[in-house]
Design a protein around this motif. Structure first.
Motif, short mmCIF file in Angstrom:
data_model
loop_
_atom_site.label_atom_id
_atom_site.label_comp_id
_atom_site.label_asym_id
_atom_site.label_seq_id
_atom_site.Cartn_x
_atom_site.Cartn_y
_atom_site.Cartn_z
N GLY C 68 46.22 28.80 41.58
CA GLY C 68 44.93 29.51 41.37
C GLY C 68 44.99 30.92 40.34
N LYS C 69 46.16 30.83 39.58
CA LYS C 69 46.18 32.30 39.03
C LYS C 69 45.12 32.00 37.83
CE LYS C 69 50.33 30.72 36.19
NZ LYS C 69 50.32 29.16 36.33
N SER C 70 45.02 31.09 37.04
CA SER C 70 44.09 31.06 36.17
C SER C 70 42.61 31.05 36.55
CB SER C 70 44.06 29.81 35.49
OG SER C 70 45.30 29.23 34.83
N THR C 71 42.41 30.56 37.59
CA THR C 71 41.09 30.66 38.28
C THR C 71 40.65 32.22 38.68
OG1 THR C 71 41.21 28.87 39.31
CG2 THR C 71 39.45 30.06 40.25
N LEU C 72 41.92 33.03 39.07
CA LEU C 72 41.71 34.41 39.53
C LEU C 72 41.39 35.25 38.14
CD1 LEU C 72 42.16 36.75 41.36
CD2 LEU C 72 44.60 36.65 41.03
N ILE C 73 42.27 35.00 37.14
CA ILE C 73 41.72 36.00 35.97
C ILE C 73 40.60 35.60 35.34
CG2 ILE C 73 44.20 36.73 35.64
CD1 ILE C 73 44.50 34.59 33.46
N ARG C 74 40.35 34.21 35.43
CA ARG C 74 38.82 34.17 34.97
C ARG C 74 37.60 34.62 35.71
NH1 ARG C 74 38.74 28.38 31.87
NH2 ARG C 74 40.58 28.52 30.65
N ILE C 75 38.00 34.74 37.01
CA ILE C 75 36.87 35.37 37.68
C ILE C 75 36.88 37.09 37.66
CG2 ILE C 75 36.13 36.04 40.13
CD1 ILE C 75 36.97 33.05 40.97
N MET C 76 37.95 37.42 37.14
CA MET C 76 38.23 38.67 37.09
C MET C 76 37.59 39.37 35.73
SD MET C 76 41.82 40.65 37.01
CE MET C 76 42.55 40.13 38.50
N SER C 77 37.72 38.17 34.52
CA SER C 77 36.93 38.41 33.20
C SER C 77 35.80 37.82 33.34
CB SER C 77 37.72 37.67 32.16
OG SER C 77 39.25 37.70 32.80
N GLY C 78 35.08 37.80 34.41
CA GLY C 78 33.71 37.40 34.38
C GLY C 78 33.15 35.96 33.72
N LEU C 79 34.23 35.12 33.63
CA LEU C 79 34.11 33.74 32.99
C LEU C 79 33.81 32.68 34.11
CD1 LEU C 79 37.17 33.53 30.45
CD2 LEU C 79 34.76 34.03 29.91
N ASP C 80 33.90 33.10 35.58
CA ASP C 80 33.68 32.38 36.40
C ASP C 80 33.20 32.91 37.60
OD1 ASP C 80 33.38 29.82 37.99
OD2 ASP C 80 35.66 29.79 38.20
N GLN C 81 32.49 32.49 38.67
CA GLN C 81 32.00 33.16 39.77
C GLN C 81 32.80 32.67 41.17
OE1 GLN C 81 30.01 35.73 40.06
NE2 GLN C 81 29.44 35.63 37.85
N PRO C 82 33.00 33.48 42.01
CA PRO C 82 33.67 33.10 43.12
C PRO C 82 32.91 32.34 44.13
CG PRO C 82 33.31 35.57 43.09
CD PRO C 82 32.95 34.91 41.79
N THR C 83 33.19 31.67 44.84
CA THR C 83 32.51 31.11 46.10
C THR C 83 32.05 32.36 46.83
OG1 THR C 83 33.81 28.96 45.72
CG2 THR C 83 32.17 29.24 47.67
N SER C 84 33.05 32.97 47.30
CA SER C 84 32.89 34.34 48.27
C SER C 84 33.93 35.31 47.81
CB SER C 84 32.80 33.90 49.59
OG SER C 84 34.05 33.65 50.14
N GLY C 85 33.67 36.56 48.24
CA GLY C 85 34.46 37.74 48.12
C GLY C 85 34.06 38.27 46.89
N SER C 86 34.59 39.39 46.33
CA SER C 86 34.11 40.37 45.28
C SER C 86 35.24 40.96 44.52
CB SER C 86 33.30 41.41 46.01
OG SER C 86 34.09 42.24 46.58
N ILE C 87 34.99 41.40 43.21
CA ILE C 87 35.81 42.04 42.49
C ILE C 87 35.01 43.39 42.01
CG2 ILE C 87 37.06 42.30 40.34
CD1 ILE C 87 37.82 39.38 40.64
N LEU C 88 35.66 44.50 42.38
CA LEU C 88 34.83 45.78 41.49
C LEU C 88 35.80 46.16 40.52
CD1 LEU C 88 34.32 47.94 44.57
CD2 LEU C 88 32.63 46.65 43.34
N PHE C 89 35.15 46.43 39.31
CA PHE C 89 35.92 46.76 38.16
C PHE C 89 35.60 48.42 38.02
CE2 PHE C 89 36.60 47.59 33.98
CZ PHE C 89 37.99 47.03 33.54
#
Lengths: 317, 305, 298
Positions: C68-89
């Motif tokens: 899930g490391k690639s998925t994580l940084i993709r969401i962190m970079s705004g390239l993908d959306q999580p099913t739930s949860g949030s990231i504050l930058f």
């Protein structure tokens, strides 16, 4: 170009080597990409061929397998135990009889080595049927299933019926290894077989390769850019750079007391816990790469035990 | 000894990494053009022949291609009529020259129409993340694809009257799906590359990504499709004219010439050969040209060989 | 959350606050149906992952394929959306936003990819590749900046007019880094930046990254399958396994005293020259029998 055979001691045949490569050159018309390399692999010996991209290591292996690309030609001599002809001049028909029988190969990318439309079991059995090493289809399938068990595929009975795309990368590579080992080859060539795999899967794969060749007494030529991997699995090391073998010898010796500046640089660059005086990772700087020691063509040194290399001896290490 | 130890890298990375042995050195001397392959040259020559014929026909033909001459019917090739005459005594060489015009016309309009509509549709469908819109575009596409091109052209002919233009438009519309599908699959592939992700992270808008990244990278595919479609359009026009739904007489068309010469297949087969040969030359020429262009449009292939 | 509250949050985000706040991040992918009946099959790529990244931190994310490391940084970079949860930058929510509303993130977070060839458009010249983040902000006259960036990554100005295929792998990765630095970001996300490179080049790129992080006061998010590389580069590490954050803490501590079995296995399975010279063979690696930290000292 001086003929190197004269400077080499006699006796390369004394232990009935699995593979003898002498004065191998590979190139396209005017450019030589592999330059006059010679080495021997004894029966059952595990040899690592290490080098970076463009070092000529893959070309060396493809010429042993007779898989050189269009426009590439090999000269010199490649002899394999039990094969009457020289592989450098062998026809594709002769290679076809050889591949998968006396010499087998595991590639970096297992997906390209497997037929996507064939069940795994049939692919393993195919090699045995093609070379007549199994008396019939049923026996070949039984032997194939046994091989799939040996390479520790989880649930081998089910895996046997699967297609390659239904498996993970590590599982596919196990299948490729099973195919390669099916006919008890005298020489197993592995070209970066674990580079695409996860660390934990890599460890299992290395162990399977090791036990596979040990059980069969097969010789192993393991090509990689990763010194740690080669140190784990091989007894002897050949270091290639710029189309030449620049260092050869037992793994322990080469890695603890490298003689060639390139090997030293490679070793230092592989040590992630090392630091130079500025607290940075030691690197092989480009100006050292470009130093004339790499472009010289020194005399051969070495012996059949260690292999021959063109080492620059700038002083005792 | 010391001079053999690789010194640690200086703080500034290196004086000139370009001097690294691994670089493609011949590339540093500029960008030499790749020599053109024999197939590309053959294709270009064949297409050139067709184009030359069309151009020449504007200024010169040996005879009026539509002039009926009862005295010169069904002649074998001779000094007067280089390729012979048809059953109305018309000069076949003149008709072939003028027919080249019709052929190119058809190809340009049909392929132009199909690519101008199909490519943006396909790129849009490939880039859109709204599923239903993509589905709509692609299912409409499938519907069109399922409809035989010739049937569409015949229907058009029946409704709007048989003419070269209606035939071309019908063939063009029928060719849209092949461009749209190809553009979409090419786009999907490009959109999954890391350089498109990089462009998104760089903050590029979708339009800019389509223009800068997607189009240049599917262009090669489209060129190949264009040349193949061109060849198909040429064949379709010939077939339509052969069936009487294409170019209306008396405008010369290779397809109709073929149909008319068919009656003489046992008496004067040579006059059947010329239009067939002309069609073959044009079709082969565009196919080969397409392959050659694809190679030349790929900069990765440029410095090799 | 409304735009107004986001703004107040952004204004109040001080230097002491974490730069990236990841809370309970879950991403579930749908898979193609194998049959007509039953629910749509799914894969959980990330399962409730929570952590913070501090300003100026060198944060490593370690995991194998499927972690899930690639998925994580993709969401962190705004390239993908999580099913739930949030990231504050930097105090601003980046999850649940449309890509066109992420302009602020594009200024502050940039990415270096694994594949030095695949991440550079083969049809674009190096100057256009590096200038892309600038052009996206309407800065068209940027030749001087491109040359400056090339120098920062150790490439000559003449590289600007060439195409990516004319460079070696290490040089291409330098180009990729130059592009990432172009908008002067705060965060550099590097996704396996050296795993496709030759050994001798790896060290150069790692050094370069370390230098740039120092020079530009970057926060580094470094993703790798190789804990040894992360240990070298990062001060904090998060270990991911099948979408779970199994362990998270100072790199040295995790490398020398891993508390989780998975981390221990990861360290044990990695071959090193020292282990090999110390007699650890493939079978021992595979069984993960080596006591962690038993690397023979020099």
């Amino acid at each position: 170009m001086t003929v190197v055979t004269s400077s080499r001691p006699e006796g390369v045949t004394m232990k009935e080597p699995a593979l003898v490569v002498e004065g191998l050159n590979v190139g396209t018309g005017s450019t030589r990409l592999v330059k006059n390399i010679s080495f021997t692999i004894r029966a059952g010996e595990r040899v690592g061929l290490i080098g970076e991209s463009g070092s000529g290591k893959s070309l060396t292996v493809t010429s042993i397998m007779g898989l050189l690309g269009e426009g590439l030609t090999a000269t010199g001599s490649i002899r394999m135990a039990g094969v009457p002809h020289d592989l450098v001049d062998a026809t594709q028909k002769q290679f076809a009889a050889l591949r998968g029988r006396q010499v087998a190969m595991v590639f970096q990318e297992p997906m390209t080595a497997l037929n996507p439309t064939m069940r795994v079991l049939d692919q393993v059995a195919e090699g045995m049927l093609a070379h007549g090493t199994a008396p019939g289809k049923r026996q070949a399938r039984e032997a194939a299933l046994d091989l799939l068990r040996k390479v520790q595929l989880p649930d081998p009975e089910r895996a046997a019926k699967a297609y390659p795309h239904q498996m993970s990368g590590g599982q596919r590579q196990r299948v490729v290894l099973a195919i390669a080992l099916a006919n008890d080859p005298m020489l197993l060539l592995c070209d970066e077989p674990t580079t695409a795999l996860d660390v934990t899967v890599q460890a299992q794969m290395l162990q399977l390769i090791l036990s596979g060749v040990r059980e069969r007494g097969s010789a192993l030529l393991f090509i990689t850019h990763d010194l740690a991997v080669v140190a784990t699995i091989c007894e002897r090391l050949l270091v290639m750079y710029g189309g030449r073998i620049v260092e050869a010898g037992p793994v322990q010796r080469v890695l603890s007391a490298p003689q060639h500046p390139y090997t030293r640089g490679l070793l230092e660059a592989s040590e992630l816990d090392a630091s130079d005086e500025n607290g940075r990772l030691p690197t092989m700087s480009d100006h050292v790469r470009a130093q004339s020691v790499y472009t010289q063509d020194p005399e051969w040194i070495g012996d059949p035990e260690d292999g021959y290399a063109k080492v620059i001896l700038g002083g005792a290490a | 000894m010391t001079d053999l130890v690789p010194p640690a890298e200086p703080t500034a990375p290196t004086e000139s990494p370009v001097a690294q042995p691994e670089i493609v050195t011949e590339a540093t001397a500029g960008r030499p053009r790749r020599p053109m392959g024999p197939l590309f040259i053959t294709g270009a020559v064949l297409v050139g022949v067709v184009m030359a014929a069309a151009l020449i026909s504007f200024v010169w033909t040996p005879y009026n291609p539509i002039k009926v001459d009862a005295a010169a019917r069904l002649q074998s090739p001779n000094a007067e009529h280089w390729l012979g005459t048809d059953k109305f005594g018309r000069d076949i060489f003149s008709q072939i020259l003028v027919g080249a015009r019709t052929t190119l016309y058809v190809g340009v309009i049909a392929v132009g129409l199909a690519s101008i509509i199909g490519t943006p549709l396909g790129i849009f469908a490939g880039m859109s993340n709204r599923g239903w819109l993509t589905e709509l575009v692609m299912r409409a596409n499938d519907l069109l694809l399922a409809f035989p091109a010739l049937l569409l052209a015949i229907m058009f002919g029946a409704v709007f009257g048989a003419s070269t233009l209606t035939a071309m438009i019908a063939i063009g519309i029928a060719t849209i799906p092949s461009f749209a599908r190809l553009a979409r699959s090419g786009t999907l592939q490009v959109m999954s590359t890391e350089y498109v992700l990089a462009a998104r992270i760089a903050g590029r808008k979708p339009i800019a990504i389509a223009w800068r990244h997607v189009l240049p990278n599917v262009f090669g595919l489209l060129i190949v499709q264009g040349s193949v479609s061109f060849a198909i359009a040429v064949l379709a026009e010939a077939a339509l004219s052969y069936l009487g739904f294409g170019t209306a007489p008396p405008t010369p068309s290779w397809g109709r010439m073929l149909q008319e010469a068919q009656e003489q297949i046992f008496t004067l087969p040579i006059i059947l050969l010329w239009p067939a040969l002309a069609i073959a030359v044009a079709v082969l020429g565009f196919n080969l040209l397409g392959d050659g262009l694809r190679d030349r449009f790929d900069p990765r292939l440029e410095d090799r060989r | 959350m409304t735009a107004a509250t986001e703004h107040t949050k952004a204004d109040t985000a001080s230097d002491g606050d974490p730069l990236v706040v990841v809370r309970d991040l879950t991403r579930i992918f749908r898979r193609p149906r194998q049959s007509f009946r039953g629910p749509v099959p799914t894969v959980t790529a990330l399962d409730g992952v929570t952590f913070d990244i501090q300003r100026g931190e060198r944060f490593g994310i370690v995991g194998e394929s499927g972690s899930g490391k690639s998925t994580l940084i993709r969401i962190m970079s705004g390239l993908d959306q999580p099913t739930s949860g949030s990231i504050l930058f930097d105090g601003k929510q980046i999850t649940g936003r449309k890509e066109r509303d992420l302009t602020f993130l594009r200024e502050e977070l940039q990415f270096v990819f694994q594949d030095p060839m695949g991440s550079l458009n083969p049809r674009m010249r190096v100057r256009d590749i590096i200038a892309e983040p600038l052009v996206a902000r309407g800065k068209r006259n940027n030749r001087a900046r491109v040359v400056e960036l090339l120098q920062a990554v150790g490439l000559p100005a003449t590289a600007a007019d060439r195409f990516p295929h004319q460079f070696s792998g290490g040089q291409r990765q330098r180009i990729s880094i130059a592009r990432a630095l172009a908008p002067s970001p705060k965060v550099l996300v590097a996704d396996e930046p050296v795993s496709a490179l030759d050994v001798s080049v790896q060290a150069q790129i790692l050094n370069l990254l370390a230098d740039l992080v120092d020079e530009y006061n970057l926060t580094l998010v470094f993703v790798s399958h190789d804990l040894a590389v992360v240990r070298r580069v990062c001060d904090t590490v998060a270990v991911l396994h099948h979408g779970d954050l199994v362990e998270h803490g100072p790199t040295e501590q995790i490398y020398t005293q891993p508390s989780q079995a998975y981390t221990r296995r990861l360290i044990a399975a990695a071959p090193t020259i020292k282990k090999a010279l110390g007699g650890v063979d493939a079978a021992a690696l595979a069984e993960g029998m080596i006591h962690v930290g038993a690397d023979p000292a020099d």
